[in-house]
Write an enzyme that holds these catalytic residues in place. Structure first.
Site, PDB file in Angstrom:
ATOM      1  CG  HIS A  72      -2.112  -0.856   1.069  1.00  0.00           C
ATOM      2  ND1 HIS A  72      -3.223  -0.738   1.853  1.00  0.00           N
ATOM      3  CD2 HIS A  72      -2.372  -1.846   0.197  1.00  0.00           C
ATOM      4  CE1 HIS A  72      -4.133  -1.614   1.471  1.00  0.00           C
ATOM      5  NE2 HIS A  72      -3.635  -2.312   0.470  1.00  0.00           N
ATOM      6  CE1 TYR A 200      -4.541   4.146   8.989  1.00  0.00           C
ATOM      7  CE2 TYR A 200      -5.011   3.928  11.323  1.00  0.00           C
ATOM      8  CZ  TYR A 200      -4.309   3.539  10.206  1.00  0.00           C
ATOM      9  OH  TYR A 200      -3.376   2.537  10.301  1.00  0.00           O
ATOM     10  N   PRO A 292      -3.164   0.937  19.026  1.00  0.00           N
ATOM     11  CG  PRO A 292      -5.095  -0.284  18.593  1.00  0.00           C
ATOM     12  CD  PRO A 292      -4.374   0.426  19.683  1.00  0.00           C
ATOM     13  CE  LYS A 296       4.701   3.170  12.825  1.00  0.00           C
ATOM     14  NZ  LYS A 296       4.947   2.645  11.505  1.00  0.00           N
ATOM     15  CE1 TYR A 384      -0.448   3.939   9.376  1.00  0.00           C
ATOM     16  CE2 TYR A 384       0.331   3.143   7.239  1.00  0.00           C
ATOM     17  CZ  TYR A 384      -0.572   3.082   8.292  1.00  0.00           C
ATOM     18  OH  TYR A 384      -1.598   2.164   8.270  1.00  0.00           O
TER      19      TYR A 384
END
Ligand code: RFL
Ligand code: PHB
Length: 389
Positions: A72, A200, A292, A296, A384
């Site tokens: 992704h 998100y 979460p 990570k 990220y």
């Protein structure tokens, strides 16, 4: 029984460390409390940083990952009138790979079995002993009798409830902990994922996450009060609540239907310092937990494993103890940065019960700034995809 490195915990951290040490000719025995089926039934993490993918290659456990992992190059963020994509690839040159933790664990067990290496399941009453001597050992019940495993080093990869961390003397251990006043309700759907990239979503009703189990199946999370129980949520309630929190185009496309694997995970941050005592070294959830939201937990376990793997290799190859002596400080330096990122993502996207109007405005401004600033997006993207080891 004797081995060079005794590994407590047959989760992803313990198994990855064992495979990597094997590539350097270092002997391990893995001791796991539960039966294998039970370990493999824990479906959790899905987002892998490049560093973890590389370690799985080095460990010889990447065939299925290479075939089935989904690369992704972006994520989508929404909330407070904002809705935008963060282009991980364009901003950092990197990406993440979507591949379930249960698959990683299964691949690592398969690699270990293929080499004929020893893994004992169903070990109870695990107790590390003499860890501050140069002859540590473990005692545990297995096969109906007490066993003793002598070793040079103990790797405590035994998760947040494991016994190893408790061996660091109370007057030497500093535990820093922060609990968040909510949890995540997680579910799986057999219908195709509603998104191509992770979404998100913050909203007035709380956070929602659209993720994927794999290319064919979706996974969803909702922020819920800690007082809720998984059985309080019927399938239709979950779909309806997701629809209220997600951008309209995604809400309209939700597939509905049966959901499985319901659970509620409380959100917390936790770091235990030091991560080593004598000849025992802690890795992964045994030493730290993150909420979460930044994806990570498993990735931080992997960075610990990488540091310990190199430290042990230095010791066995060249008699160099410097890496072992520095392990805790080296691992913790990266862990705190990961804690910061996980905390900032959690704060950005969740509704807190005691949020003031000022807090809400700050959250709104933060998301608006992120939506419009390439510099801010680059900071998020760099974290990220994963900070360097
Ligand atoms: P684990 O997986 O807990 O494994 C520890 C193992 O030790 C065993 N054990 C013992 N063995 C012998 N004797 C004893 N006395 C023992 N006590 C325990 C246990 O049975 C177990 O097999 O820890 P490890 O290996 O450090 O791995 C950590 C990860 O599991 C964890 O950090 C992640 O799942 C966190 N996480 C995520 N991480 C990511 O990097 N990306 C994600 O997308 C992501 N999503 C998540 C997550 C965790 C979640 N929950 C459930 C809090 C999503 C969620 C909802
Ligand atoms: C998941 O798919 O389980 C997942 C993805 C991203 C997160 C947390 C969990 O941040």
């Amino acid at each position: 029984m004797r081995t060079q490195v005794a590994i407590v915990g047959g989760g992803p951290a313990g198994l990855l460390l064992a495979q990597l040490l094997h590539t350097q000719g270092i002997e391990t025995i893995v001791l796991e409390r539960y039966e294998r089926d039970e370990v493999l039934s824990r479906a959790r993490a899905a987002v892998l940083e490049r560093g973890l993918v590389d370690l799985l290659h080095e460990a010889g456990a990447s065939t299925s990952l290479d075939e089935n992992g989904l690369v992704h190059e972006g994520i989508r963020l929404s909330g407070n009138g904002q809705d935008f994509r963060i282009d991980l690839k364009a901003l950092t040159g990197g990406a993440v790979t979507i591949y379930g933790q249960e698959n990683i664990t299964a691949d690592l067990y398969a690699a270990r079995d293929a080499l004929g290496l020893t893994t004992l399941h169903g070990c109870s009453g695990m107790k590390p002993r003499d860890i501050d001597s140069d002859q540590p050992f473990l005692t545990f019940l297995h096969g109906g009798k007490m066993n003793r495993l002598d070793c040079d080093f103990i790797a405590g990869c035994d998760g947040v409830h494991g016994p190893c961390r408790k061996e660091v003397p109370d007057d030497a251990a500093q535990v820093v902990e922060q609990t968040f006043p909510f949890g995540w309700l997680g579910v799986k759907s057999d219908a195709a994922p509603v998104v191509d990239e992770l979404l998100y979503a913050g909203s007035d009703r709380g956070f929602a996450l659209c993720s994927l189990k794999d290319a064919a199946r979706g996974r969803y999370y909702l922020q819920v009060p800690l007082s809720d129980a998984p059985e309080d949520w019927e399938d239709d309630d979950i779909w309806e609540e997701l629809a209220r929190r997600l951008p309209q185009d995604v809400a309209d496309a939700l597939p509905g239907g049966g959901l499985s694997g319901r659970y509620i995970a409380p959100l917390r941050s936790f770091v235990s310092n030091p991560m080593q005592w004598g000849r025992m070294f802690l890795c992964g959830d045994a030493a730290h937990i993150v909420p979460p939201t930044g994806a990570k937990g498993l990735n931080t376990a992997a960075s610990d494993v990488q540091y310990l793997y190199h430290a042990l290799t230095g010791y066995y190859r060249k008699g160099d103890e410097a890496g072992l002596a520095a392990y805790s400080n080296t691992a913790l330096a990266r862990i705190w940065k990961t804690q910061r990122f996980s905390w900032s993502m959690t704060k950005l996207l969740h509704r807190f019960p005691d949020q003031s109007v000022f807090d809400l405005q700050m959250q709104r401004a933060e998301l608006a700034y992120l939506a419009g600033s390439e510099a801010a997006q680059t900071v998020l993207a760099e974290n990220y995809v994963g900070l360097p080891y």
